[in-house]
Design a protein around this motif. Structure first.
Motif, mmCIF file in Angstrom:
data_model
loop_
_atom_site.group_PDB
_atom_site.id
_atom_site.type_symbol
_atom_site.label_atom_id
_atom_site.label_comp_id
_atom_site.label_asym_id
_atom_site.label_seq_id
_atom_site.Cartn_x
_atom_site.Cartn_y
_atom_site.Cartn_z
ATOM 1 N N LEU A 18 0.856 -1.183 0.000
ATOM 2 C CA LEU A 18 0.000 0.000 0.000
ATOM 3 C C LEU A 18 0.890 1.229 0.000
ATOM 4 O O LEU A 18 2.021 1.185 0.518
ATOM 5 C CB LEU A 18 -0.900 0.049 1.242
ATOM 6 N N ARG A 19 0.355 2.312 -0.542
ATOM 7 C CA ARG A 19 1.061 3.584 -0.489
ATOM 8 C C ARG A 19 0.165 4.610 0.184
ATOM 9 O O ARG A 19 -0.909 4.934 -0.344
ATOM 10 C CB ARG A 19 1.448 4.076 -1.879
ATOM 11 N N LEU A 20 0.590 5.087 1.336
ATOM 12 C CA LEU A 20 -0.157 6.120 2.042
ATOM 13 C C LEU A 20 0.331 7.491 1.608
ATOM 14 O O LEU A 20 1.522 7.679 1.339
ATOM 15 C CB LEU A 20 0.021 5.974 3.554
ATOM 16 N N SER A 21 -0.601 8.436 1.545
ATOM 17 C CA SER A 21 -0.281 9.826 1.250
ATOM 18 C C SER A 21 -0.828 10.714 2.357
ATOM 19 O O SER A 21 -1.852 10.386 2.972
ATOM 20 C CB SER A 21 -0.894 10.254 -0.083
ATOM 21 N N CYS A 22 -0.148 11.823 2.586
ATOM 22 C CA CYS A 22 -0.623 12.822 3.543
ATOM 23 C C CYS A 22 -0.469 14.183 2.889
ATOM 24 O O CYS A 22 0.642 14.688 2.743
ATOM 25 C CB CYS A 22 0.167 12.745 4.836
ATOM 26 N N ALA A 23 -1.592 14.736 2.464
ATOM 27 C CA ALA A 23 -1.616 16.057 1.857
ATOM 28 C C ALA A 23 -1.815 17.103 2.939
ATOM 29 O O ALA A 23 -2.652 16.923 3.828
ATOM 30 C CB ALA A 23 -2.733 16.134 0.829
ATOM 31 N N GLU A 76 4.637 19.699 -3.564
ATOM 32 C CA GLU A 76 3.239 19.265 -3.452
ATOM 33 C C GLU A 76 2.754 19.247 -2.005
ATOM 34 O O GLU A 76 1.587 18.955 -1.742
ATOM 35 C CB GLU A 76 3.082 17.869 -4.059
ATOM 36 N N ARG A 77 3.636 19.539 -1.050
ATOM 37 C CA ARG A 77 3.289 19.566 0.362
ATOM 38 C C ARG A 77 2.718 18.235 0.807
ATOM 39 O O ARG A 77 1.727 18.172 1.568
ATOM 40 C CB ARG A 77 2.285 20.688 0.645
ATOM 41 N N THR A 78 3.317 17.174 0.354
ATOM 42 C CA THR A 78 2.783 15.837 0.606
ATOM 43 C C THR A 78 3.907 14.908 1.079
ATOM 44 O O THR A 78 5.025 14.976 0.566
ATOM 45 C CB THR A 78 2.133 15.263 -0.660
ATOM 46 N N VAL A 79 3.573 14.049 2.024
ATOM 47 C CA VAL A 79 4.488 13.013 2.477
ATOM 48 C C VAL A 79 3.849 11.661 2.184
ATOM 49 O O VAL A 79 2.622 11.524 2.238
ATOM 50 C CB VAL A 79 4.826 13.179 3.972
ATOM 51 N N TYR A 80 4.697 10.697 1.867
ATOM 52 C CA TYR A 80 4.234 9.375 1.462
ATOM 53 C C TYR A 80 4.849 8.290 2.348
ATOM 54 O O TYR A 80 5.916 8.473 2.938
ATOM 55 C CB TYR A 80 4.634 9.089 0.010
ATOM 56 N N ASP A 90 1.157 -5.320 10.937
ATOM 57 C CA ASP A 90 1.165 -3.934 10.467
ATOM 58 C C ASP A 90 -0.224 -3.313 10.537
ATOM 59 O O ASP A 90 -0.372 -2.110 10.291
ATOM 60 C CB ASP A 90 1.677 -3.848 9.029
ATOM 61 N N THR A 91 -1.225 -4.098 10.863
ATOM 62 C CA THR A 91 -2.589 -3.583 10.963
ATOM 63 C C THR A 91 -2.677 -2.527 12.048
ATOM 64 O O THR A 91 -2.287 -2.761 13.199
ATOM 65 C CB THR A 91 -3.565 -4.741 11.278
ATOM 66 N N ALA A 92 -3.156 -1.346 11.678
ATOM 67 C CA ALA A 92 -3.227 -0.215 12.604
ATOM 68 C C ALA A 92 -3.873 0.971 11.901
ATOM 69 O O ALA A 92 -4.060 0.946 10.682
ATOM 70 C CB ALA A 92 -1.829 0.173 13.085
ATOM 71 N N VAL A 93 -4.159 1.991 12.675
ATOM 72 C CA VAL A 93 -4.480 3.291 12.106
ATOM 73 C C VAL A 93 -3.152 4.042 11.962
ATOM 74 O O VAL A 93 -2.379 4.131 12.922
ATOM 75 C CB VAL A 93 -5.453 4.080 12.991
ATOM 76 N N TYR A 94 -2.907 4.543 10.767
ATOM 77 C CA TYR A 94 -1.667 5.252 10.460
ATOM 78 C C TYR A 94 -1.938 6.757 10.458
ATOM 79 O O TYR A 94 -2.867 7.229 9.786
ATOM 80 C CB TYR A 94 -1.114 4.794 9.121
#
Length: 116
Positions: A18-23, A76-80, A90-94
């Motif tokens: 999975l790829r998480l993004s944070c804008a 882009e002010r984004t972290v991945y 790895d199951t969790a809230v990120y």
């Protein structure tokens, strides 16, 4: 108004990716260290990965080294967070986190569930 919006979570099978993004908005992104934390049910929130404001330095929890990669795009002010070889543990809230000497900001979190 400061905003950190995580996305990309979901249900994935063990061994998947999975790829998480944070804008982000509302603060000077390039002046903040960015991190990903996670919190599993019944456990304390733990630091997963951190990247320096310039992107020049990264660090990882031992449990994710070699499997996860943190990166950022200051334009882009984004972290991945690229997560490979996912495990049920790895199951969790990120959560996305922005910090400098003066301030700490948090996102609302995105659920990642690793299960067959």
């Amino acid at each position: 108004q400061v905003q950190l919006a995580e996305s990309g979570g979901g249900l994935v099978q063990p061994g998947g990716s999975l790829r998480l993004s944070c804008a982000t908005s509302g603060f000077t992104f390039s002046m903040h260290r960015m991190s990903w934390y996670r919190q599993a049910p019944g456990k304390e929130r733990e630091l997963v990965a951190t990247i320096a404001n310039t992107g020049a330095g990264t660090s990882y929890a031992d449990s994710v080294k070699g499997r996860f990669t943190i990166s950022r795009d200051n334009a882009e002010r984004t972290v991945y967070l690229q997560m490979n070889s996912l495990k049920p543990e790895d199951t969790a809230v990120y959560y996305c986190n922005a910090a400098n000497y003066y301030y700490v900001y948090w996102g609302q979190g995105t659920q990642v569930t690793v299960s067959s």
